[in-house]
Write a protein that holds these residues in place. Structure first.
Motif, PDB file in Angstrom:
ATOM      1  N   THR A   1       0.824  -1.199   0.000  1.00  0.00           N
ATOM      2  CA  THR A   1       0.000   0.000   0.000  1.00  0.00           C
ATOM      3  C   THR A   1       0.864   1.257   0.000  1.00  0.00           C
ATOM      4  O   THR A   1       0.567   2.230  -0.710  1.00  0.00           O
ATOM      5  CB  THR A   1      -0.925   0.010   1.226  1.00  0.00           C
ATOM      6  N   THR A   2       1.933   1.248   0.769  1.00  0.00           N
ATOM      7  CA  THR A   2       2.839   2.392   0.821  1.00  0.00           C
ATOM      8  C   THR A   2       3.425   2.689  -0.548  1.00  0.00           C
ATOM      9  O   THR A   2       3.486   3.849  -0.988  1.00  0.00           O
ATOM     10  CB  THR A   2       3.979   2.126   1.828  1.00  0.00           C
ATOM     11  N   GLU A   3       3.826   1.633  -1.249  1.00  0.00           N
ATOM     12  CA  GLU A   3       4.394   1.807  -2.592  1.00  0.00           C
ATOM     13  C   GLU A   3       3.362   2.414  -3.537  1.00  0.00           C
ATOM     14  O   GLU A   3       3.677   3.305  -4.335  1.00  0.00           O
ATOM     15  CB  GLU A   3       4.868   0.452  -3.123  1.00  0.00           C
ATOM     16  N   SER A   4       2.123   1.931  -3.460  1.00  0.00           N
ATOM     17  CA  SER A   4       1.064   2.433  -4.338  1.00  0.00           C
ATOM     18  C   SER A   4       0.773   3.900  -4.059  1.00  0.00           C
ATOM     19  O   SER A   4       0.604   4.702  -4.982  1.00  0.00           O
ATOM     20  CB  SER A   4      -0.207   1.601  -4.157  1.00  0.00           C
TER      21      SER A   4
ATOM     22  N   LEU B   1       1.163   7.343  -6.546  1.00  0.00           N
ATOM     23  CA  LEU B   1       0.109   8.318  -6.773  1.00  0.00           C
ATOM     24  C   LEU B   1       0.571   9.730  -6.409  1.00  0.00           C
ATOM     25  O   LEU B   1       0.268  10.700  -7.111  1.00  0.00           O
ATOM     26  CB  LEU B   1      -1.133   7.952  -5.954  1.00  0.00           C
ATOM     27  N   ILE B   2       1.305   9.848  -5.308  1.00  0.00           N
ATOM     28  CA  ILE B   2       1.792  11.159  -4.881  1.00  0.00           C
ATOM     29  C   ILE B   2       2.778  11.736  -5.891  1.00  0.00           C
ATOM     30  O   ILE B   2       2.697  12.911  -6.259  1.00  0.00           O
ATOM     31  CB  ILE B   2       2.443  11.061  -3.488  1.00  0.00           C
ATOM     32  N   ASN B   3       3.705  10.913  -6.355  1.00  0.00           N
ATOM     33  CA  ASN B   3       4.699  11.385  -7.325  1.00  0.00           C
ATOM     34  C   ASN B   3       4.043  11.840  -8.622  1.00  0.00           C
ATOM     35  O   ASN B   3       4.465  12.814  -9.239  1.00  0.00           O
ATOM     36  CB  ASN B   3       5.718  10.284  -7.607  1.00  0.00           C
TER      37      ASN B   3
ATOM     38  N   ILE C   1      -6.853  17.548   9.991  1.00  0.00           N
ATOM     39  CA  ILE C   1      -5.974  17.088   8.911  1.00  0.00           C
ATOM     40  C   ILE C   1      -6.728  16.135   7.996  1.00  0.00           C
ATOM     41  O   ILE C   1      -6.670  16.237   6.765  1.00  0.00           O
ATOM     42  CB  ILE C   1      -4.709  16.400   9.480  1.00  0.00           C
ATOM     43  N   LYS C   2      -7.436  15.185   8.610  1.00  0.00           N
ATOM     44  CA  LYS C   2      -8.179  14.196   7.819  1.00  0.00           C
ATOM     45  C   LYS C   2      -9.207  14.875   6.921  1.00  0.00           C
ATOM     46  O   LYS C   2      -9.296  14.580   5.719  1.00  0.00           O
ATOM     47  CB  LYS C   2      -8.876  13.209   8.757  1.00  0.00           C
ATOM     48  N   THR C   3      -9.968  15.815   7.463  1.00  0.00           N
ATOM     49  CA  THR C   3     -11.011  16.497   6.697  1.00  0.00           C
ATOM     50  C   THR C   3     -10.428  17.294   5.544  1.00  0.00           C
ATOM     51  O   THR C   3     -10.916  17.229   4.401  1.00  0.00           O
ATOM     52  CB  THR C   3     -11.821  17.430   7.618  1.00  0.00           C
ATOM     53  N   GLN C   4      -9.370  18.050   5.820  1.00  0.00           N
ATOM     54  CA  GLN C   4      -8.791  18.907   4.785  1.00  0.00           C
ATOM     55  C   GLN C   4      -8.039  18.111   3.717  1.00  0.00           C
ATOM     56  O   GLN C   4      -8.056  18.473   2.546  1.00  0.00           O
ATOM     57  CB  GLN C   4      -7.877  19.945   5.439  1.00  0.00           C
TER      58      GLN C   4
ATOM     59  N   ILE D   1      -0.523   7.114   5.631  1.00  0.00           N
ATOM     60  CA  ILE D   1       0.534   6.843   4.649  1.00  0.00           C
ATOM     61  C   ILE D   1       0.689   8.037   3.712  1.00  0.00           C
ATOM     62  O   ILE D   1       1.805   8.447   3.374  1.00  0.00           O
ATOM     63  CB  ILE D   1       0.207   5.570   3.842  1.00  0.00           C
ATOM     64  N   LEU D   2      -0.437   8.627   3.302  1.00  0.00           N
ATOM     65  CA  LEU D   2      -0.388   9.817   2.440  1.00  0.00           C
ATOM     66  C   LEU D   2       0.317  10.959   3.154  1.00  0.00           C
ATOM     67  O   LEU D   2       1.214  11.609   2.596  1.00  0.00           O
ATOM     68  CB  LEU D   2      -1.815  10.222   2.058  1.00  0.00           C
TER      69      LEU D   2
END
Length: 400
Positions: A307-310, A314-316, A352-355, A380-381
């Motif tokens: 999951t971390t890799e995925s 997505l972030i990159n 943080i979660k909401t935003q 993780i995000l």
């Protein structure tokens, strides 16, 4: 880069891959060996046999499976038809998959009439690489589930040659695969921690078989293999038997006997059996750490790593848009900066979660975080967000 998670990826694939008649494979044996070298046969794709190289890095597992599925089906089409027209391939592939849908139900009818053929094929391939398993199970058993995608390729070959598909072809091939895997595990001289798991993963991966013969077949001599009519089917089941026998970087005499007896019953040369043993051993030894099935000692860690890799991929991909959205929320930036060196209280974590979820709504690729259970991925995000921002953002980093 081709992004199989976005519309239009099939058209882009064929625009980039300038396949010519000279690149069409000369024989089924060449097709099989080159396909096996990519890892598609085993469900762990390490590369693509394409004219223009396509990197595996930066792709999600599901995207890699989509590209592997498309390319393997297309190469089968080129081999059988001895032509490279992508439009003909797409229309024939759609017609083939229409044969597999129950009468009276066609998911393609749900699409808008204006949908292009390539869009329809994108939908089909997306559905074929999916499983009914939950996120945890899918990330853990991915290698086995997608190993059976090659049955689609074998069935497509039959369709291209005859214009139709033999009755119950999928269920018969799957039944033979399950029986062979079950018998091969019984023939092993030592019990591996993977054996029971492998059996269960294969059984949970089939789509059509109900394992009716699995319990009644006691020896390889009792197994009816007459249904396997071509070399590709025979090569495939031998390689699957070989990967189920592998456990400790070697195959014992009793296990070799099983493989050679299987080859004899299938009228496959001993040279192929020997090559299969060596190839599988080298493949697993080289990529063992990357294959979820061989790392089942801590499935929770495997799930987290996968999951971390995925998430990182997505972030990159969305780095620039994510930085822009983050920069517009001063409160969120402050809270994330604070979290790098101090524990946040309950209200701050909720903010943080909401935003973060609000930001995910504006970036389509990050909608995974909006799905049920997606909130579990938020830590993780958030973990990777500081890496996108200037070094001064992290107060814990050493500075000169």
């Amino acid at each position: 880069m081709i992004n199989p998670s976005a519309p239009g990826w099939i058209e882009k694939f064929f625009i980039e891959q300038k396949v010519s008649e000279e690149t069409v494979m000369a024989s089924e044996e060449e097709f099989y060996f080159k396909t096996r070298a990519t890892g598609f046969i085993f469900g762990h794709i390490i590369g693509f046999n394409t004219v223009k190289p396509i990197p595996v890095e930066g792709q999600l597992p599901e995207e890699i499976s989509k590209l592997g599925m498309l390319n393997t089906l297309y190469q089968m089409y080129c081999l059988i038809k001895q032509e490279t027209d992508s439009n003909h391939f797409i229309s024939d592939t759609i017609a083939f998959y229409n044969l597999l849908t129950p009468k009276g139900f066609n998911p393609l009818q749900k699409m808008l009439p204006s949908s292009s053929d390539s869009s329809k094929l994108e939908k089909i391939i997306h559905d074929r690489v999916q499983t009914n398993e939950d996120l945890f199970s899918k990330s853990f058993s991915h290698v086995i589930t997608n190993a059976l995608l090659f049955v689609d390729v074998l069935a497509f070959k039959k369709y291209l040659e005859k214009g139709s598909l033999p009755d119950k072809y999928f269920s018969r091939i799957e039944d033979i695969v399950i029986s062979i895997v079950s018998l091969s595990l019984k023939s092993k001289t030592g019990v591996s921690v993977h054996d029971d798991l492998l059996q269960k993963l294969f059984e949970s991966s089939v789509r059509y078989s109900k394992f009716s013969n699995k319990g009644t077949i006691k020896t390889i001599e009792n197994l009816d293999l007459s249904y396997l009519s071509n070399d590709l089917e025979k090569f495939y089941v031998i390689d699957l038997a070989g990967i189920s026998l592998w456990s400790d970087a070697k195959v014992e005499n009793e296990e070799r006997y099983f493989l050679f007896k299987l080859g004899e019953n299938l009228n496959v040369s001993e040279a192929f059996i020997i090559d299969s043993i060596h190839f599988i051993n080298n493949f697993i030894v080289t990529y063992k750490d990357e294959i979820p099935y061989f790392n089942n000692s801590n499935p929770v860690k495997n799930f987290y790593d996968h999951t971390t890799e995925s998430v990182q991929v997505l972030i990159n991909r969305n780095k620039n848009r994510l930085i822009k959205e983050l920069s517009q929320s001063k409160e969120l930036m402050h809270l994330i900066a604070k979290s790098t060196h101090k524990e946040l209280d309950k209200d701050e974590k909720k903010k943080i979660k909401t935003q973060i979820l609000d930001i995910c709504k504006t970036i389509p690729s990050l909608t995974i975080f909006l799905l049920p259970g997606g909130g579990l991925l938020l830590p993780i995000l958030i973990k990777f967000i500081p890496q996108l921002l200037p070094s001064a953002f992290n107060e814990n980093e050493e500075r000169d």
